[in-house]
Scaffold this active site. Structure first.
Site, PDB file in Angstrom:
ATOM      1  N   LYS A  80       0.868  -1.188   0.000  1.00 45.51           N
ATOM      2  CA  LYS A  80       0.000   0.000   0.000  1.00 45.51           C
ATOM      3  C   LYS A  80       0.894   1.224   0.000  1.00 45.51           C
ATOM      4  CE  LYS A  80      -4.554   0.695   0.375  1.00 45.51           C
ATOM      5  NZ  LYS A  80      -5.648  -0.145  -0.104  1.00 45.51           N
ATOM      6  N   GLY A 180     -24.095   3.372   3.594  1.00 45.20           N
ATOM      7  CA  GLY A 180     -23.226   3.894   2.542  1.00 45.20           C
ATOM      8  C   GLY A 180     -23.724   3.538   1.158  1.00 45.20           C
ATOM      9  N   GLY A 182     -22.245   4.813  -1.770  1.00 43.37           N
ATOM     10  CA  GLY A 182     -21.214   5.398  -2.625  1.00 43.37           C
ATOM     11  C   GLY A 182     -20.998   4.533  -3.846  1.00 43.37           C
ATOM     12  N   HIS A 183     -19.752   4.508  -4.326  1.00 44.61           N
ATOM     13  CA  HIS A 183     -19.438   3.746  -5.533  1.00 44.61           C
ATOM     14  C   HIS A 183     -19.885   2.299  -5.422  1.00 44.61           C
ATOM     15  CE1 HIS A 183     -16.605   7.143  -6.139  1.00 44.61           C
ATOM     16  NE2 HIS A 183     -16.972   6.961  -7.384  1.00 44.61           N
ATOM     17  N   VAL A 184     -19.562   1.653  -4.309  1.00 43.25           N
ATOM     18  CA  VAL A 184     -19.910   0.237  -4.149  1.00 43.25           C
ATOM     19  C   VAL A 184     -21.354   0.083  -3.673  1.00 43.25           C
ATOM     20  CG1 VAL A 184     -19.340  -1.915  -2.957  1.00 43.25           C
ATOM     21  CG2 VAL A 184     -17.509  -0.339  -3.601  1.00 43.25           C
TER      22      VAL A 184
HETATM   23  P1  NAD Z   1     -17.340   5.973  -1.499  1.00 41.54           P
HETATM   24  O1  NAD Z   1     -16.542   7.048  -0.848  1.00 41.54           O
HETATM   25  O2  NAD Z   1     -17.691   6.097  -2.936  1.00 41.54           O
HETATM   26  O3  NAD Z   1     -18.719   5.771  -0.704  1.00 41.54           O
HETATM   27  C1  NAD Z   1     -18.843   5.854   0.682  1.00 41.54           C
HETATM   28  C2  NAD Z   1     -20.253   6.327   0.975  1.00 41.54           C
HETATM   29  O4  NAD Z   1     -20.434   6.261   2.384  1.00 41.54           O
HETATM   30  C3  NAD Z   1     -20.507   7.762   0.536  1.00 41.54           C
HETATM   31  O5  NAD Z   1     -21.742   7.832  -0.153  1.00 41.54           O
HETATM   32  C4  NAD Z   1     -20.564   8.532   1.863  1.00 41.54           C
HETATM   33  O6  NAD Z   1     -21.446   9.641   1.812  1.00 41.54           O
HETATM   34  C5  NAD Z   1     -21.075   7.455   2.796  1.00 41.54           C
HETATM   35  N1  NAD Z   1     -20.749   7.699   4.201  1.00 41.54           N
HETATM   36  C6  NAD Z   1     -19.614   8.222   4.719  1.00 41.54           C
HETATM   37  N2  NAD Z   1     -19.708   8.294   6.050  1.00 41.54           N
HETATM   38  C7  NAD Z   1     -20.916   7.785   6.393  1.00 41.54           C
HETATM   39  C8  NAD Z   1     -21.598   7.589   7.606  1.00 41.54           C
HETATM   40  N3  NAD Z   1     -21.045   7.938   8.764  1.00 41.54           N
HETATM   41  N4  NAD Z   1     -22.812   7.013   7.587  1.00 41.54           N
HETATM   42  C9  NAD Z   1     -23.374   6.679   6.412  1.00 41.54           C
HETATM   43  N5  NAD Z   1     -22.789   6.838   5.209  1.00 41.54           N
HETATM   44  C10 NAD Z   1     -21.574   7.403   5.208  1.00 41.54           C
HETATM   45  O7  NAD Z   1     -16.542   4.618  -1.219  1.00 41.54           O
HETATM   46  P2  NAD Z   1     -16.677   3.250  -2.009  1.00 41.54           P
HETATM   47  O8  NAD Z   1     -15.671   3.200  -3.099  1.00 41.54           O
HETATM   48  O9  NAD Z   1     -18.116   2.978  -2.296  1.00 41.54           O
HETATM   49  O10 NAD Z   1     -16.178   2.222  -0.892  1.00 41.54           O
HETATM   50  C11 NAD Z   1     -16.992   1.891   0.215  1.00 41.54           C
HETATM   51  C12 NAD Z   1     -16.192   1.044   1.191  1.00 41.54           C
HETATM   52  O11 NAD Z   1     -15.743  -0.142   0.539  1.00 41.54           O
HETATM   53  C13 NAD Z   1     -14.939   1.731   1.736  1.00 41.54           C
HETATM   54  O12 NAD Z   1     -14.711   1.298   3.046  1.00 41.54           O
HETATM   55  C14 NAD Z   1     -13.838   1.188   0.819  1.00 41.54           C
HETATM   56  O13 NAD Z   1     -12.583   1.219   1.470  1.00 41.54           O
HETATM   57  C15 NAD Z   1     -14.328  -0.219   0.622  1.00 41.54           C
HETATM   58  N6  NAD Z   1     -13.832  -0.853  -0.611  1.00 41.54           N
HETATM   59  C16 NAD Z   1     -14.092  -0.271  -1.815  1.00 41.54           C
HETATM   60  C17 NAD Z   1     -13.644  -0.887  -2.983  1.00 41.54           C
HETATM   61  C18 NAD Z   1     -13.947  -0.299  -4.333  1.00 41.54           C
HETATM   62  O14 NAD Z   1     -13.788  -0.998  -5.352  1.00 41.54           O
HETATM   63  N7  NAD Z   1     -14.425   0.942  -4.416  1.00 41.54           N
HETATM   64  C19 NAD Z   1     -12.919  -2.091  -2.915  1.00 41.54           C
HETATM   65  C20 NAD Z   1     -12.682  -2.670  -1.656  1.00 41.54           C
HETATM   66  C21 NAD Z   1     -13.149  -2.032  -0.511  1.00 41.54           C
END
Ligand code: NAD
Length: 359
Positions: A80, A180, A182-184
């Site tokens: 990382k 959450g 977000g993207h996922v």
């Molecule tokens: P993202 O930043 O796109 O989405 C996170 C979402 O969570 C946002 O919509 C944000 O508004 C919301 N959020 C933040 N704080 C919050 C709270 N206190 N209560 C409720 N909602 C809240 O991130 P992502 O890419 O969707 O990833 C989500 C999680 O999955 C992260 O922990 C990331 O490390 C993990 N992850 C992501 C990937 C990937 O491919 N994107 C891969 C492995 C792990």
């Protein structure tokens, strides 16, 4: 700042402190273990409180990547990188190019990718200085955004968790509390709704909540209230450390299955969940879809094949759940053990004959 005696050091192979005067780059690259292959792990861009906070984050996250790749059966080790600056004001092409130069200097021992605070566009700049970068479109050799693959893997991992905990394959009417969008989280929520699940969701972003209410028929709750929702499954897709002394006693679910990294505030919280009869899908097993997708990148990249590969997370989790049940151990501990066994086995394998002859 202590390094070798730090709690997170845990047998890291190499740590590189990178400094470029012209661009102002300050970064740390942590390579945990390359037994299974080159260390793969994203580059986080974050305004850390101090150098030690950055180092600890890099160490903790790179070790997690070793376990994630091992459990996904991929020929990668764990690493990382963290760039120490404010992502809102500190980003520049010069910083990413300088970072790419340091990555290139490692000759492929570390492969970088996007992470919190970085985007595929930033990785395109890193790519100018090194080919050792994953998760970029690269003229059709990859897929810039790992999130759909991550979400697809989480969806099938959640199916396995429901199978193991509730003995059912059909998600119709299953109540899932989603933290959450977000993207996922958005992809996951959409797939769950399409499978007939009933959703209660939360996020900090009102637009995303409106989308879930209108498009998916989801019920919306305030962020803090998500831990109190009585449902079958809690799916965390936002923050780390959300399974802790406070939240675990509040949870009214039978299982936890979501994408967030580092969900357990502490290792002991894996046992705390098991004690309460909550089946936990270990985070680095269920959220491996993104690196599974990366493992398919290269000439001839086939998105369908990559997505199909992510479905295998179902079987990997069933293996973890089966062994946890047989051995009476928390699922988090079983996942760690399986990953460590795979690495130990690979380390014992004799070197190829040509290498032995050259020594
Ligand atoms: P993202 O930043 O796109 O989405 C996170 C979402 O969570 C946002 O919509 C944000 O508004 C919301 N959020 C933040 N704080 C919050 C709270 N206190 N209560 C409720 N909602 C809240 O991130 P992502 O890419 O969707 O990833 C989500 C999680 O999955 C992260 O922990 C990331 O490390 C993990 N992850 C992501 C990937 C990937 O491919 N994107 C891969 C492995 C792990």
């Amino acid at each position: 700042m202590s390094v070798f005696s730090s709690e997170n050091f845990r047998n890291h192979q190499q740590i590189i402190f990178c400094h470029d005067v012209d661009s102002g780059l300050k970064a740390i690259i942590a390579i945990h273990d390359t037994t299974l292959g080159p260390a793969l792990g994203g580059c986080r861009f974050w305004n850390y409180a101090d150098d030690d906070a950055a180092l600890q984050d890099a160490l903790r996250l790179s070790r997690g990547m070793t376990y994630k790749a091992a459990m996904a059966g991929l020929a990668y080790g764990g690493g990382k990188a963290v760039i120490m600056a404010d992502p809102k004001i500190g980003k520049s092409a010069a910083i990413f190019e300088a970072f790419g130069g340091f990555v290139d200097g490692l000759g492929g021992r570390y492969i970088t990718a996007e992470d919190v605070g970085t985007a595929p566009a930033d990785m395109e700049i890193v790519h100018r200085a090194t080919r050792h970068v994953a998760g970029i479109a690269d003229g059709g050799a990859g897929d810039g955004d790992p999130s759909p693959a991550t979400a697809w893997g989480v969806y099938h991992g959640l199916r396995a968790t429901v199978r193991a905990r509730f003995g059912r394959d059909d998600l119709t009417g299953l109540h899932v509390a989603v933290q959450g969008l977000g993207h996922v989280g958005q992809y996951l929520a959409r797939d769950l709704a399409a499978a007939g699940a009933r959703l209660t969701v939360t996020d900090l972003d009102q637009g995303r909540l409106d989308w879930a209410r209108e498009e998916l028929g989801a019920e919306v709750v305030a962020p803090e209230a998500i831990y109190d929702v009585a449902a079958e499954v809690f799916a965390p897709n936002a923050l780390g450390a959300i399974l802790n002394d406070d939240t675990i006693t509040r949870l009214k679910v039978g299982a936890v299955a979501g994408s967030a990294n580092n969900q357990l505030a502490d290792d002991r919280h894996g046992a705390a969940l098991a004690d309460r009869g909550i089946l936990y899908a270990p985070d680095y097993v269920i959220n491996a879809g993104g690196i599974i997708n990366i493992s398919h990148e290269g000439p001839g990249y086939n998105r369908r094949a990559a997505m199909d590969h992510c479905v295998g997370i179902y079987d990997t989790l069933m293996e973890v759940f089966g062994r946890a049940d047989r051995e009476g151990l928390p699922t988090s501990e079983v996942a760690d053990r399986i990953a460590e066994e795979r690495i130990t086995r690979a380390a014992r394998r004799p070197a190829p004959v040509s290498l032995q002859a050259a020594e």
